[in-house]
Design a protein around this motif. Sequence first.
Motif, PDB file in Angstrom:
ATOM      1  N   SER A   3       0.795  -1.245   0.133  1.00  0.00           N
ATOM      2  CA  SER A   3       0.022   0.098  -0.267  1.00  0.00           C
ATOM      3  C   SER A   3       0.817   1.296  -0.059  1.00  0.00           C
ATOM      4  O   SER A   3       2.148   1.029   0.286  1.00  0.00           O
ATOM      5  CB  SER A   3      -0.985   0.142   1.234  1.00  0.00           C
ATOM      6  OG  SER A   3      -0.168  -0.016   2.401  1.00  0.00           O
ATOM      7  N   GLN A   5       1.489   5.028   1.285  1.00  0.00           N
ATOM      8  CA  GLN A   5       0.745   6.302   2.503  1.00  0.00           C
ATOM      9  C   GLN A   5       0.649   7.536   1.663  1.00  0.00           C
ATOM     10  O   GLN A   5       1.415   7.764   0.982  1.00  0.00           O
ATOM     11  CB  GLN A   5       2.110   6.504   3.546  1.00  0.00           C
ATOM     12  CG  GLN A   5       2.614   5.069   4.203  1.00  0.00           C
ATOM     13  CD  GLN A   5       3.496   5.382   4.930  1.00  0.00           C
ATOM     14  OE1 GLN A   5       3.421   5.974   6.010  1.00  0.00           O
ATOM     15  NE2 GLN A   5       4.768   5.302   4.398  1.00  0.00           N
ATOM     16  N   LYS A   6      -0.548   7.829   1.690  1.00  0.00           N
ATOM     17  CA  LYS A   6      -1.034   9.063   1.118  1.00  0.00           C
ATOM     18  C   LYS A   6      -1.630  10.157   2.068  1.00  0.00           C
ATOM     19  O   LYS A   6      -2.150   9.964   2.988  1.00  0.00           O
ATOM     20  CB  LYS A   6      -2.479   8.774   0.236  1.00  0.00           C
ATOM     21  CG  LYS A   6      -2.011   7.913  -1.023  1.00  0.00           C
ATOM     22  CD  LYS A   6      -3.225   7.812  -1.939  1.00  0.00           C
ATOM     23  CE  LYS A   6      -2.837   6.492  -2.943  1.00  0.00           C
ATOM     24  NZ  LYS A   6      -3.343   6.891  -4.127  1.00  0.00           N
ATOM     25  N   ILE A   7      -0.795  11.312   2.049  1.00  0.00           N
ATOM     26  CA  ILE A   7      -1.031  12.379   2.997  1.00  0.00           C
ATOM     27  C   ILE A   7      -1.363  13.601   2.102  1.00  0.00           C
ATOM     28  O   ILE A   7      -0.897  13.912   1.125  1.00  0.00           O
ATOM     29  CB  ILE A   7       0.217  12.966   3.610  1.00  0.00           C
ATOM     30  CG1 ILE A   7       0.780  11.760   4.434  1.00  0.00           C
ATOM     31  CG2 ILE A   7       0.196  13.972   4.787  1.00  0.00           C
ATOM     32  CD1 ILE A   7       0.131  10.786   5.507  1.00  0.00           C
ATOM     33  N   LEU A  22       5.332   9.204   8.642  1.00  0.00           N
ATOM     34  CA  LEU A  22       5.429   8.223   7.719  1.00  0.00           C
ATOM     35  C   LEU A  22       6.084   6.905   8.401  1.00  0.00           C
ATOM     36  O   LEU A  22       7.235   6.992   8.839  1.00  0.00           O
ATOM     37  CB  LEU A  22       6.037   8.483   6.268  1.00  0.00           C
ATOM     38  CG  LEU A  22       5.394   9.818   5.598  1.00  0.00           C
ATOM     39  CD1 LEU A  22       6.505  10.357   4.337  1.00  0.00           C
ATOM     40  CD2 LEU A  22       4.165   9.430   5.145  1.00  0.00           C
ATOM     41  N   LYS A  23       5.589   5.843   7.842  1.00  0.00           N
ATOM     42  CA  LYS A  23       6.227   4.578   8.198  1.00  0.00           C
ATOM     43  C   LYS A  23       7.534   4.206   7.157  1.00  0.00           C
ATOM     44  O   LYS A  23       7.176   4.361   6.079  1.00  0.00           O
ATOM     45  CB  LYS A  23       5.369   3.315   7.905  1.00  0.00           C
ATOM     46  CG  LYS A  23       4.460   3.382   9.324  1.00  0.00           C
ATOM     47  CD  LYS A  23       3.622   1.974   8.881  1.00  0.00           C
ATOM     48  CE  LYS A  23       2.401   1.968  10.231  1.00  0.00           C
ATOM     49  NZ  LYS A  23       1.061   1.713   9.433  1.00  0.00           N
ATOM     50  N   ALA A  28       5.385   6.466  -0.129  1.00  0.00           N
ATOM     51  CA  ALA A  28       4.522   7.568   0.260  1.00  0.00           C
ATOM     52  C   ALA A  28       4.318   8.773  -0.719  1.00  0.00           C
ATOM     53  O   ALA A  28       5.352   8.771  -1.572  1.00  0.00           O
ATOM     54  CB  ALA A  28       5.216   8.279   1.427  1.00  0.00           C
ATOM     55  N   THR A  67      11.000   6.429   1.592  1.00  0.00           N
ATOM     56  CA  THR A  67      10.893   6.356   2.737  1.00  0.00           C
ATOM     57  C   THR A  67      12.091   5.334   3.263  1.00  0.00           C
ATOM     58  O   THR A  67      11.858   4.364   4.444  1.00  0.00           O
ATOM     59  CB  THR A  67       9.495   6.060   3.634  1.00  0.00           C
ATOM     60  OG1 THR A  67       9.158   4.737   2.770  1.00  0.00           O
ATOM     61  CG2 THR A  67       8.469   6.920   3.075  1.00  0.00           C
TER      62      THR A  67
END
Length: 89
Positions: A3, A5-7, A22-23, A28, A67
Amino acid sequence: MMSVQKIAINVAGKYEPSVVNLKKGVPAELTFTRTKDQGCLDVVHSKDLDFETKLPLNEAQTVNVSTDKAGEYDFSCGMDMFHGKVVIK
């Protein structure tokens, strides 16, 4: 498939949110949307994260963020007056 990460970051006289967590190791995307016509916020850039993009008014602009490495990475407007931070853990 991993997946993403959407910010979403709203740009209106400041970055909201100004700190993004964030992981590590998970792809991301940061999506900046400028909703106020304020000079230097028409560009967002980060030397640390290797991106620079123009922010047309009311148009979402997405940048991909690596990331791979944990840490704190700054981003700012074109004149380095407004700042935000990406924290990768």
